[in-house]
Design a protein around this motif. Structure first.
Motif, PDB file in Angstrom:
ATOM      1  N   LEU A   1      -0.923  -4.328  -5.553  1.00 31.07           N
ATOM      2  CA  LEU A   1      -1.279  -5.460  -6.405  1.00 31.07           C
ATOM      3  C   LEU A   1      -2.769  -5.772  -6.317  1.00 31.07           C
ATOM      4  N   TRP A   2      -3.288  -5.840  -5.094  1.00 32.64           N
ATOM      5  CA  TRP A   2      -4.689  -6.216  -4.922  1.00 32.64           C
ATOM      6  C   TRP A   2      -5.651  -5.088  -5.242  1.00 32.64           C
ATOM      7  N   LEU A   3      -5.209  -3.848  -5.094  1.00 31.24           N
ATOM      8  CA  LEU A   3      -6.012  -2.730  -5.596  1.00 31.24           C
ATOM      9  C   LEU A   3      -6.171  -2.859  -7.102  1.00 31.24           C
ATOM     10  N   GLY A   4      -5.057  -3.198  -7.779  1.00 30.71           N
ATOM     11  CA  GLY A   4      -5.092  -3.377  -9.222  1.00 30.71           C
ATOM     12  C   GLY A   4      -5.967  -4.543  -9.651  1.00 30.71           C
ATOM     13  N   ILE A   5      -5.913  -5.645  -8.904  1.00 31.50           N
ATOM     14  CA  ILE A   5      -6.730  -6.818  -9.242  1.00 31.50           C
ATOM     15  C   ILE A   5      -8.216  -6.497  -9.119  1.00 31.50           C
ATOM     16  N   ILE A   6      -8.584  -5.784  -8.049  1.00 39.12           N
ATOM     17  CA  ILE A   6      -9.986  -5.369  -7.893  1.00 39.12           C
ATOM     18  C   ILE A   6     -10.398  -4.482  -9.062  1.00 39.12           C
TER      19      ILE A   6
ATOM     20  N   LEU B   1     -12.199   4.279 -11.122  1.00 48.00           N
ATOM     21  CA  LEU B   1     -11.112   3.330 -11.347  1.00 48.00           C
ATOM     22  C   LEU B   1      -9.763   4.026 -11.557  1.00 48.00           C
ATOM     23  N   TYR B   2      -9.800   5.247 -12.109  1.00 44.24           N
ATOM     24  CA  TYR B   2      -8.547   5.990 -12.280  1.00 44.24           C
ATOM     25  C   TYR B   2      -7.809   6.112 -10.948  1.00 44.24           C
ATOM     26  N   SER B   3      -8.548   6.525  -9.924  1.00 45.34           N
ATOM     27  CA  SER B   3      -7.945   6.737  -8.605  1.00 45.34           C
ATOM     28  C   SER B   3      -7.395   5.435  -8.043  1.00 45.34           C
ATOM     29  N   LEU B   4      -8.108   4.341  -8.322  1.00 42.86           N
ATOM     30  CA  LEU B   4      -7.674   3.036  -7.830  1.00 42.86           C
ATOM     31  C   LEU B   4      -6.317   2.651  -8.431  1.00 42.86           C
ATOM     32  N   TYR B   5      -6.181   2.859  -9.742  1.00 41.01           N
ATOM     33  CA  TYR B   5      -4.920   2.502 -10.408  1.00 41.01           C
ATOM     34  C   TYR B   5      -3.793   3.476 -10.072  1.00 41.01           C
ATOM     35  N   ILE B   6      -4.134   4.739  -9.833  1.00 45.56           N
ATOM     36  CA  ILE B   6      -3.117   5.690  -9.380  1.00 45.56           C
ATOM     37  C   ILE B   6      -2.578   5.250  -8.018  1.00 45.56           C
ATOM     38  N   GLY B   7      -3.477   4.773  -7.152  1.00 44.11           N
ATOM     39  CA  GLY B   7      -3.055   4.245  -5.855  1.00 44.11           C
ATOM     40  C   GLY B   7      -2.148   3.039  -6.017  1.00 44.11           C
ATOM     41  N   SER B   8      -2.475   2.183  -6.979  1.00 43.82           N
ATOM     42  CA  SER B   8      -1.655   1.011  -7.262  1.00 43.82           C
ATOM     43  C   SER B   8      -0.268   1.429  -7.763  1.00 43.82           C
ATOM     44  N   MET B   9      -0.221   2.421  -8.640  1.00 41.53           N
ATOM     45  CA  MET B   9       1.057   2.905  -9.166  1.00 41.53           C
ATOM     46  C   MET B   9       1.918   3.525  -8.062  1.00 41.53           C
TER      47      MET B   9
END
Length: 401
Positions: free
Chosen positions: A21-26, A161-169
């Protein structure tokens, strides 16, 4: 409680999902900063998601009460995982419209997931362990918030940012898988569906009238939200007041650490105590912490204020959650927690706007006097009502062993 597999699944799932959740918010903040120059339009995008979550609240409540909690958790968890796809499309096409779709989708899934989670906790642990479970659950969420924001900021330096959202998923996917292993004992969905088929979301109103302590707890939640809603704006203003940028991190750390301490010790200090009186005590402490920010120009005073707030709210929220879970019939938990979720979202936005307005017009020192004064007036109103016996707020002592 610690031998209960469901407890561990719930806590580990909350931690992993909190990181996601917080990875996604960042990532959201970074995307908005890069693609939306107007602060007003940024707020509109965030508000769109909030509005969607509030709009589906009544439906979410009815679905949770007429369906197995595990089923709702699975479907909403899967939807939250898939919602990240919208954000990946937003990144690919640099499209704000796709981000709006992401905000709407993730807020709608959250409108189902979080009330269902609150309704599931009393089905997983016994009533005597509820206060402990609520405190630990909030601590896990706080740790996930601290680590998630730190990790998200660090990852942005070394990856896109792609990697960040992949981590969130991936985090949401792990939560989804762990939910399969939950064993929640409840009525069959077919029986519940028939039982609640003629009931509506509005049925929660007479429930509130019949359980005054729940109504009081809902109203008194305004007090911590007067502080939380303007938290970030107050931190910025205190930093400017003291001409010290380093105070920001110190205030966040002091509040977070004390919050975890409060949530950890609340069970011990609440043994054989009246929950209503404890709620009054911690609400007054929160109000005093708010008022003490009048001296925010003094570094140590501001740190003490935030620490006091963290400690008090760390005790307040588990107590309030326990009151809601025990005093509201389980048949109404879905609708009640959806109603509470809607109130929380609306209240947060109103306080945020009010904080910004008062900071611009009367400044931080007088704003905290206004908010602190409102908080104290609210608490003492109910205390005086109880003592005069003008209203039957508590039908019986509310103690925990």
């Amino acid at each position: 409680m610690w031998h209960n597999r469901n407890v561990w699944l719930l806590l580990v799932g909350e931690f992993v999902a909190g990181l996601g959740l917080w990875l996604g918010i960042i990532g959201n903040l970074e995307f908005l900063q890069n693609h939306v120059p107007s602060d007003f339009f940024k707020s509109l995008i965030l508000f769109t998601g909030l509005l969607a979550g509030v709009a589906v609240g009544p439906l979410a409540g009815r679905v949770i009460d007429s369906t197995k909690k595990k089923t709702v958790l699975l479907y909403s968890g899967f939807a939250r995982m898939l919602s990240v796809v919208f954000m990946l499309l937003a990144l690919k096409y640099s499209s704000v419209l796709w981000m709006v779709c992401f905000m709407v989708a993730i807020q709608i899934s959250a409108a189902f997931y979080f009330p269902a989670l609150q309704a599931a906790i009393p089905l997983i642990v016994t009533e005597k362990d509820l206060l402990t479970m609520n405190g630990i659950h909030m601590n896990v969420a706080t740790i996930a918030r601290i680590l998630g924001t730190a990790l998200g900021g660090a990852l942005l330096v070394v990856m896109n940012l792609y990697s960040l959202y992949i981590g969130s998923m991936v985090a949401y996917a792990l939560l989804f898988v762990s939910t399969f292993f939950l064993m929640i004992q409840e009525e069959t969905s077919q029986h519940k569906s028939k039982q609640h088929s003629k009931e509506s979301f509005k049925d929660i109103i007479p429930v509130l009238k019949q359980t005054p302590i729940v109504k009081i707890a809902l109203i008194l939640m305004i007090v911590p939200y007067l502080f939380i809603g303007g938290f970030n704006l107050m931190v910025i203003n205190i930093s400017e007041l003291q001409h010290d940028t380093s105070i920001k991190g110190l205030l966040y750390a002091a509040e977070g650490i004390c919050f975890m301490i409060g949530a950890f010790i609340v069970k011990r200090i609440s043994v054989n105590k009246d929950l209503l009186k404890l709620m009054y005590s911690f609400t007054i402490t929160i109000a005093l912490a708010h008022l003490s920010l009048y001296f925010a120009y003094i570094k140590i005073a501001s740190v003490v204020s935030f620490s006091l707030f963290g400690l008090a709210v760390g005790c307040f929220f588990p107590i309030v959650a326990t009151i809601f879970q025990t005093k509201v019939s389980k048949d109404f938990h879905g609708r009640f927690f959806s109603f509470k979720n809607m109130l929380d979202r609306v209240m947060f936005q109103i306080v945020l706007l009010g904080t910004g307005l008062l900071l611009d017009t009367i400044g931080l020192q007088w704003m905290v006097v206004v908010f602190g004064g409102i908080s104290l007036a609210l608490v003492f109103y109910f205390i005086v009502k109880n003592k005069k016996g003008q209203s039957d707020y508590v039908s019986r002592p509310n103690t925990i062993a």
